[in-house]
Design a protein around this motif. Structure first.
Motif, PDB file in Angstrom:
ATOM      1  N   ASP A   1      33.220  43.984  41.807  1.00  0.00           N
ATOM      2  CA  ASP A   1      32.866  43.722  40.951  1.00  0.00           C
ATOM      3  C   ASP A   1      32.359  44.463  39.427  1.00  0.00           C
ATOM      4  O   ASP A   1      32.045  43.782  38.414  1.00  0.00           O
ATOM      5  N   HIS A   2      31.350  42.896  40.303  1.00  0.00           N
ATOM      6  CA  HIS A   2      30.216  42.965  39.103  1.00  0.00           C
ATOM      7  C   HIS A   2      29.130  44.124  38.388  1.00  0.00           C
ATOM      8  O   HIS A   2      29.368  43.439  37.782  1.00  0.00           O
TER       9      HIS A   2
ATOM     10  N   ILE B   1      30.456  57.100  36.896  1.00  0.00           N
ATOM     11  CA  ILE B   1      30.576  56.283  35.844  1.00  0.00           C
ATOM     12  C   ILE B   1      28.968  56.188  35.113  1.00  0.00           C
ATOM     13  O   ILE B   1      28.447  56.947  34.284  1.00  0.00           O
TER      14      ILE B   1
ATOM     15  N   ARG C   1      40.541  55.093  38.086  1.00  0.00           N
ATOM     16  CA  ARG C   1      39.918  56.867  38.465  1.00  0.00           C
ATOM     17  C   ARG C   1      41.281  57.329  38.993  1.00  0.00           C
ATOM     18  O   ARG C   1      42.133  56.785  40.066  1.00  0.00           O
TER      19      ARG C   1
ATOM     20  N   ASP D   1      26.628  50.516  29.109  1.00  0.00           N
ATOM     21  CA  ASP D   1      27.405  51.184  28.324  1.00  0.00           C
ATOM     22  C   ASP D   1      27.196  50.608  26.614  1.00  0.00           C
ATOM     23  O   ASP D   1      26.897  51.285  25.786  1.00  0.00           O
TER      24      ASP D   1
ATOM     25  N   LEU E   1      37.463  40.304  36.148  1.00  0.00           N
ATOM     26  CA  LEU E   1      36.501  40.094  37.245  1.00  0.00           C
ATOM     27  C   LEU E   1      37.095  38.225  38.200  1.00  0.00           C
ATOM     28  O   LEU E   1      37.038  37.285  37.168  1.00  0.00           O
ATOM     29  N   GLY E   2      36.609  38.479  39.376  1.00  0.00           N
ATOM     30  CA  GLY E   2      36.977  37.251  39.617  1.00  0.00           C
ATOM     31  C   GLY E   2      38.034  36.657  40.279  1.00  0.00           C
ATOM     32  O   GLY E   2      38.552  36.184  40.505  1.00  0.00           O
TER      33      GLY E   2
ATOM     34  N   PRO F   1      33.569  51.759  29.602  1.00  0.00           N
ATOM     35  CA  PRO F   1      34.310  50.982  30.843  1.00  0.00           C
ATOM     36  C   PRO F   1      34.462  49.861  29.896  1.00  0.00           C
ATOM     37  O   PRO F   1      34.689  49.168  31.436  1.00  0.00           O
ATOM     38  N   LYS F   2      34.735  50.125  29.189  1.00  0.00           N
ATOM     39  CA  LYS F   2      34.803  48.018  28.842  1.00  0.00           C
ATOM     40  C   LYS F   2      36.585  47.503  29.161  1.00  0.00           C
ATOM     41  O   LYS F   2      37.073  48.471  29.993  1.00  0.00           O
TER      42      LYS F   2
ATOM     43  N   GLU G   1      29.561  47.936  32.038  1.00  0.00           N
ATOM     44  CA  GLU G   1      29.807  47.457  30.534  1.00  0.00           C
ATOM     45  C   GLU G   1      28.496  47.321  29.449  1.00  0.00           C
ATOM     46  O   GLU G   1      28.402  47.826  28.895  1.00  0.00           O
TER      47      GLU G   1
ATOM     48  N   ASP H   1      33.853  42.575  47.744  1.00  0.00           N
ATOM     49  CA  ASP H   1      34.579  43.117  45.844  1.00  0.00           C
ATOM     50  C   ASP H   1      34.149  42.177  44.946  1.00  0.00           C
ATOM     51  O   ASP H   1      33.965  42.850  44.094  1.00  0.00           O
TER      52      ASP H   1
ATOM     53  N   VAL I   1      33.506  54.528  44.530  1.00  0.00           N
ATOM     54  CA  VAL I   1      33.421  55.959  43.753  1.00  0.00           C
ATOM     55  C   VAL I   1      32.904  56.005  42.169  1.00  0.00           C
ATOM     56  O   VAL I   1      32.549  57.309  41.761  1.00  0.00           O
ATOM     57  N   GLN I   2      33.892  54.663  41.494  1.00  0.00           N
ATOM     58  CA  GLN I   2      34.462  55.209  40.440  1.00  0.00           C
ATOM     59  C   GLN I   2      33.090  54.585  39.839  1.00  0.00           C
ATOM     60  O   GLN I   2      32.625  55.689  38.459  1.00  0.00           O
TER      61      GLN I   2
ATOM     62  N   ARG J   1      22.346  53.330  40.678  1.00  0.00           N
ATOM     63  CA  ARG J   1      22.380  54.360  41.835  1.00  0.00           C
ATOM     64  C   ARG J   1      22.047  54.215  43.072  1.00  0.00           C
ATOM     65  O   ARG J   1      22.375  54.575  44.403  1.00  0.00           O
TER      66      ARG J   1
ATOM     67  N   SER K   1      34.000  32.611  41.174  1.00  0.00           N
ATOM     68  CA  SER K   1      35.264  32.396  41.485  1.00  0.00           C
ATOM     69  C   SER K   1      35.990  32.696  42.355  1.00  0.00           C
ATOM     70  O   SER K   1      37.330  32.380  42.983  1.00  0.00           O
ATOM     71  N   LEU K   2      35.952  33.672  43.491  1.00  0.00           N
ATOM     72  CA  LEU K   2      35.828  33.506  44.942  1.00  0.00           C
ATOM     73  C   LEU K   2      36.008  32.197  45.886  1.00  0.00           C
ATOM     74  O   LEU K   2      36.623  31.986  46.662  1.00  0.00           O
TER      75      LEU K   2
ATOM     76  N   TYR L   1      36.493  46.377  32.015  1.00  0.00           N
ATOM     77  CA  TYR L   1      36.434  45.685  33.449  1.00  0.00           C
ATOM     78  C   TYR L   1      36.217  44.462  33.310  1.00  0.00           C
ATOM     79  O   TYR L   1      36.393  43.806  34.709  1.00  0.00           O
ATOM     80  N   ALA L   2      35.245  43.656  32.798  1.00  0.00           N
ATOM     81  CA  ALA L   2      35.122  42.655  32.971  1.00  0.00           C
ATOM     82  C   ALA L   2      36.592  41.494  33.167  1.00  0.00           C
ATOM     83  O   ALA L   2      36.116  40.089  33.302  1.00  0.00           O
TER      84      ALA L   2
ATOM     85  N   PHE M   1      30.449  46.670  37.901  1.00  0.00           N
ATOM     86  CA  PHE M   1      31.477  46.644  36.371  1.00  0.00           C
ATOM     87  C   PHE M   1      30.542  46.326  35.305  1.00  0.00           C
ATOM     88  O   PHE M   1      30.491  47.046  34.151  1.00  0.00           O
ATOM     89  N   LEU M   2      30.796  44.727  35.565  1.00  0.00           N
ATOM     90  CA  LEU M   2      30.167  44.171  34.615  1.00  0.00           C
ATOM     91  C   LEU M   2      28.775  44.997  34.196  1.00  0.00           C
ATOM     92  O   LEU M   2      28.782  44.537  32.557  1.00  0.00           O
TER      93      LEU M   2
ATOM     94  N   LYS N   1      35.256  63.900  34.030  1.00  0.00           N
ATOM     95  CA  LYS N   1      35.379  62.420  34.940  1.00  0.00           C
ATOM     96  C   LYS N   1      37.104  62.514  35.740  1.00  0.00           C
ATOM     97  O   LYS N   1      37.478  62.481  36.267  1.00  0.00           O
TER      98      LYS N   1
ATOM     99  N   TYR O   1      36.022  41.400  53.207  1.00  0.00           N
ATOM    100  CA  TYR O   1      36.031  42.619  52.009  1.00  0.00           C
ATOM    101  C   TYR O   1      35.786  41.622  50.272  1.00  0.00           C
ATOM    102  O   TYR O   1      35.339  42.263  49.470  1.00  0.00           O
TER     103      TYR O   1
END
Lengths: 349, 349, 349, 349, 349
Positions: free
Chosen positions: E179-180, E262, A96, E189, A10-11, A3-4, E186, E175, E257-258, E222, E149-150, A6-7, E182-183, A223, E171
């Motif tokens: 988004d965080h 992962i 996805r 991962d 961000l923001g 999932p590289k 990473e 969001d 969901v994504q 999770r 950043s928001l 993704y960052a 995902f960070l 996936k 939202y």
């Protein structure tokens, strides 16, 4: 898998166009334009020049390669009236698989998988499809795809594709991608059969790593295929598929279900191979231990006995006996025979 | 198991007729034609000659063996108005069991399983069924099937089959296939019982491989029976089954559910056997280690002691003692007895 | 567990009456006939004589023992208007528990489980129930069942059974069978507790086999109770249960859910015991290895040293030293002490 | 955990009142009677005296301790119009948590769990709740519960409880029980953290048993909380909860979902600890084997060499050499150094 | 992970405001107030002063940091008409992510996750959102969040946020949090990839602990993401989301969901790594055992032979032979060669 990147996004506000992949070399737009009687193919056309195909009565397949050119994609998006969120999804290659219905177009994201024979890894490339009444836009990261035979089918007017509309073309694209999944499954299956014999003939740590790589590949496939199955189920339930196309989309849906079945079977089988591997290692350890134990159990006591008669006591009557030496040899031979019988009885040979 | 030959069809337009299997020897059409009072059997009939049975008022079971003859199958398809996708599915022997309803006919794909006693593997052959008002077409890859007793039942007018229509014949065909699954389960069950005693009496790496083969067979069966269950559930929910046939289809549906139950039980039990195997190997290693440790622990110190009195020092007073030798022997005997007590206490004997 | 004898029926038309079990000794029909005020019990009645009870206004419980007498069962089936498929299910003792609703009767199949204390195995006997307005037919393979207390309750007019209709009797029969499941669970639970202490006090390969047997018993129970739960859920959803009986059937439904809960718990716990067993064996191997390593590490170097001074070189100055021998003894004592410290530090003692 | 004593009721008609537990010492009825302005508390009241509270306009919480007194409970059941099956469920302490709706009352069964710090086991006590318009009956096996703070809240008119009806009291009782589950989870969580460090610092067979005990506790909790969640979901879906209470019951429902989440997490984590344990044991065996192998590999060949020169052959030229002895010593030193290098290279140190 | 401090609230009436966390240093209210043309930012405002923003026509984002100040939060709750149960949920930082709809406001609880690079643990902070027509209240435990950043996007009027209402702001907050995630994925991962190579290059017990830590992190994620997904699904189904916002909320729903996909993949892969680790340890043990066995099997018999000729019997003819010594040496050399061949054949080298 990774999932590289993704960052990277961000923001940023939603709808910001940032390409999250790594391919940056090539940008190209090519067009296949056809109806039942006409066929035209244009390669390396300008962005603006491609716009004229949007409202032509013929079916136009506009294939865009190279997502790093966000400027061009923004132009296309504007002309075709694509929602910023859709454009964002096209550029975010970690999307996805999904389907979105908009008033003027439908938007599909899916994964084109290819099998890298050298690294034994599955490589994934995102393909986005935007389709409206007479046009189909496809977006790819880099050149090279699984659509070559589809293109020649269109050119050769093979099958019913030239007589059908854009929806059938979308089906044909998805079908080509899904068909390629079967090809990958064949590779994985061969892989598995090799592993099945390797695990018996010469099991090594590498075998486990290969089994693991295989499992990772299956995870990658799963996936991609699960959301694709959902996507197609949603498509079939929706009202915006023509009656005449339903049978084709159901066919490709059936294929995704079958692929999931095969993936699950391969997973179960690869787990079984791991069991065989572990048992095989345990057995080997056992064999080694047996050898050691037999040798040690036979010779350690014998060495002790010869040690006794190597002692230097002044008074050891046995040493003076005339048949002391042969007697000890016979004694030891008797012990060896006894032990061999014992091990035979324990079935160690 | 093997998804082999999927690639054969890659890139061809949907509806292209390509046989994906390997059997290429024999092509034959045979017909069973009957109603309550009449019965006729024709073997090795021409393709064209068989067409006359389509609209006859009697029930006609037209069995086609040999899918490599795509030309003949195309002819049949044309005459019976079979959709190209259905024909493609008939020839693609990797098709997942499914049912499709068309305006003029119904199309069922399922798997006929047989157990190869020599290789202990389950072999799968695809059977496709097309049925309309008064005819049932069945397509098989090669000769040899599980329908012999069904045929003699029709001939002998046994049961209600001669009084019933084509739908009942379809039921009888599916029922014959599903009944054969039970026979395979019996083989697997016997297999499992043998393994259960083998794992205790003489466990070896081969046992694990046999367990694994059994699991693979169960996976193969599950892959055939799950879609078959769905197929039958769909059939029962659909409106195109006669009221009078529902009870029969529900009966065979119940059988598929029961088969799934048994498969899951056998899987659980075979996992249990693997546990016993692994425990048994661990125990054996333990036993071997104990033997080695007992022998080594007793004799290594003794060997050391006799080594001491084997040294050649000029001044070793013990060597000159008159009872030095017997004293050392007694000392060592004492040590052995102590150790044996120690091991008894630790329950190593 | 064993799906044995499935093959017996292979290829016969549906509705063929073949008994697939092994019990062939005893055939008997006995009847309990009652209403609120009257009670009659008849044993070993003729088949034909039993027919008179069908239309009597009293509730008649007609219990048929011995499924090998297919002729008698055929007669009963004919008189009571039982569908051939139901009769077939009664005789096929491998039937999955299920409920079927017919116009004139309801048909229930379930499993009566008993625990064989000697073999520690669960034995399963099929009980089929056919019930209509005023009669309940039950079919068993052999004599001996779990209904004795139910019979005495009817005789003694205990509870509301004598005031209720045939439906309540059916409930009472199912309830008796399900109650017996709890008794078996108690046995299994005791079993499990014994295993829990055995695995700590004296684990052996036999322990694993016992755990496995327990798991197999739980699989057997689960295979009987899951379909029974479905059956009862279906019964409760259906419209053909009297309002007044719903609460009773819901009660027995709740029991099946509870039994499933307990089975799942016991399965989880027995898996935990296996973990303890495996850890315990690993620990023991560890202990044995430690003993061996300590002994070998201490004595092997010592033996080497005494070996040095057992060499017969002409020129070995140490051998001539006056205190050579005690010096070597001290040296070796020092080594032993050092090693013991080392092992203490490594916490091997 | 133990389904003990199920058999006690075997064969009795439904609705027979038999207490299946073991607590037989204490019987007591106590009453809390309140509305917004009034509050009364009565302890150790007679069965008959308690009846007057049923129809009082104030909310009456009648708590009955001691299920062995079946006679008293029968009386209460009769007066309050409780269905015999409900009474039976109250006395059968192995009842699965459930809710039943009757015309005049609602019936809830749940499990009050407490953590026994000494045995590290979770103890379960059944609490049954019968509630109607203005009364709430609670039945417990023995004195001692988790409601003390609830009682003082009522007494102190804390919160909205005194202003609310019987339904809110039921909510408060369930809430007190569910809140206590969190307390137990804290204990288990602490337990888990201890085990997490124990498994690294000093793993022993006892650690595995503790992990197992923890898992059993989680199984016990899950067995109580899952049906409780279902119960509350059913309650929320039903029409017989006042609009104003819904938010409170949803709150406690959310708690049960959260508890299930935590239980699943703890289960996963405890499985992870077992993995660490097994790896740790394997590693230790490895370490021990290394020590043994290094010692043996170094000294066994050396011992062989010194053995050679301990032989008594008449003609052994080396023995006569002047520097034979130091040469052999140097040779052996060289061998030791070589081996140490070898082991270093293999990273055994 | 830790459900610590649950007990703090035990026995208190619902709606009691008790902060269950540990952060007690900082309390601050800051406000971002904007519409399409205006923007204002106020930091460290008084509680009362913040009330004026509730009914202003501009969108006001009121961020409250520091949940220990229950008094201030009570005031805010009173002014904004927040239900006591919602306030309680805000303060109870162990709340499961959820959404509640009230007449005047909507209430959302979610978890803001951050990855602590040093301890390799995921840290969780609860964020509660209350939003009405023109205001959004957010509650955090401590300063420091993922919204920087928001905030600058709002300030810079980037994207459509300044043109949209409070719902879009909600939202954007969700969001940013998602988004965080995902960070963090990473980080995990990368972690996993390191472990994948570590397990092959230098596996140690620490590797297992790292794998375990990774699994725990995945469990934590999770536990946060599943309820968040449910929450968003509920939000999308509900009628209180503006048509124009649906596409944005669906987008963030797709992300959850994504993330779940992962997480499941990473879990499967980490299990695979554990398998490689265990196999690698088994292999190592095997290697060690082989070395030991080869050395012992070669030298123990040789040592026995030299022991024989070290015996001191008076009559040992071999000792007197002229070529006795070289003969024995040759004999032993022969034995060594034989054994090496044997081990080669067994593929131990």
């Amino acid at each position: 898998m990774t999932p590289k990147n993704y960052a990277k996004k961000l923001g940023l506000p939603p709808g910001t166009l940032i390409y999250t992949g790594k391919e940056k070399n090539h940008f190209e737009i090519s067009i296949l334009d056809y109806d039942e009687n006409n066929f035209g193919e244009i390669q390396e056309i300008d962005v603006e020049a491609s716009f004229s195909f949007k409202d032509s009565p013929t079916v136009s397949w506009i294939n865009i390669i190279g997502l790093h050119n966000t400027e061009a994609i923004q132009k296309i998006g504007k002309y075709y009236g694509i929602h910023p969120l859709s454009l964002e999804d096209i550029l975010n290659i970690h999307q996805r698989p999904k389907i979105d219905h908009f008033d003027t177009y439908n938007f599909i994201v899916l994964k084109m998988l290819t099998y890298n024979q050298e690294s034994c890894e599955i490589e994934s490339e995102q393909v986005s499809i935007i389709f409206g009444k007479n046009y189909v836009l496809t977006f790819q990261e880099k050149s090279g795809d699984v659509f070559d035979s589809l293109r020649s089918r269109i050119k050769a007017a093979n099958g019913i594709i030239r007589k059908s509309g854009s929806e059938y073309l979308v089906y044909a694209i998805i079908d080509a991608i899904v068909d390629h999944y079967f090809l990958i499954l064949e590779h994985l299956d061969e892989n598995l059969e090799e592993l099945e014999s390797e695990v018996v003939s010469k099991p090594s740590l590498e075998t486990v790593q290969k089994i693991n790589q295989l499992k990772k590949n299956l995870i990658t496939m799963r996936k991609s295929i699960w959301p694709l199955r959902e996507l197609l189920a949603k498509l079939l339930r929706s009202e915006f598929v023509l009656e005449s196309s339903v049978i084709y989309f159901r066919d490709v849906y059936d294929h995704t279900v079958q692929i999931i079945d095969i993936i699950e079977s391969l997973r179960d089988i690869s787990s079984g191979i791991l069991d065989v591997y572990l048992s095989s290692v345990s057995n080997k350890t056992n064999e080694i231990m047996k050898t050691l134990t037999i040798i040690a159990t036979i010779f350690i006591p014998l060495t002790f006995i010869v040690g006794i008669y190597g002692m230097n006591f002044a008074h050891m009557p046995e040493l003076e006996w005339e048949f002391g030496y042969p007697f000890v040899l016979f004694l030891m031979a008797g012990m060896v025979i006894t032990m061999i019988f014992y091990f035979k009885k324990k079935k160690w040979f």
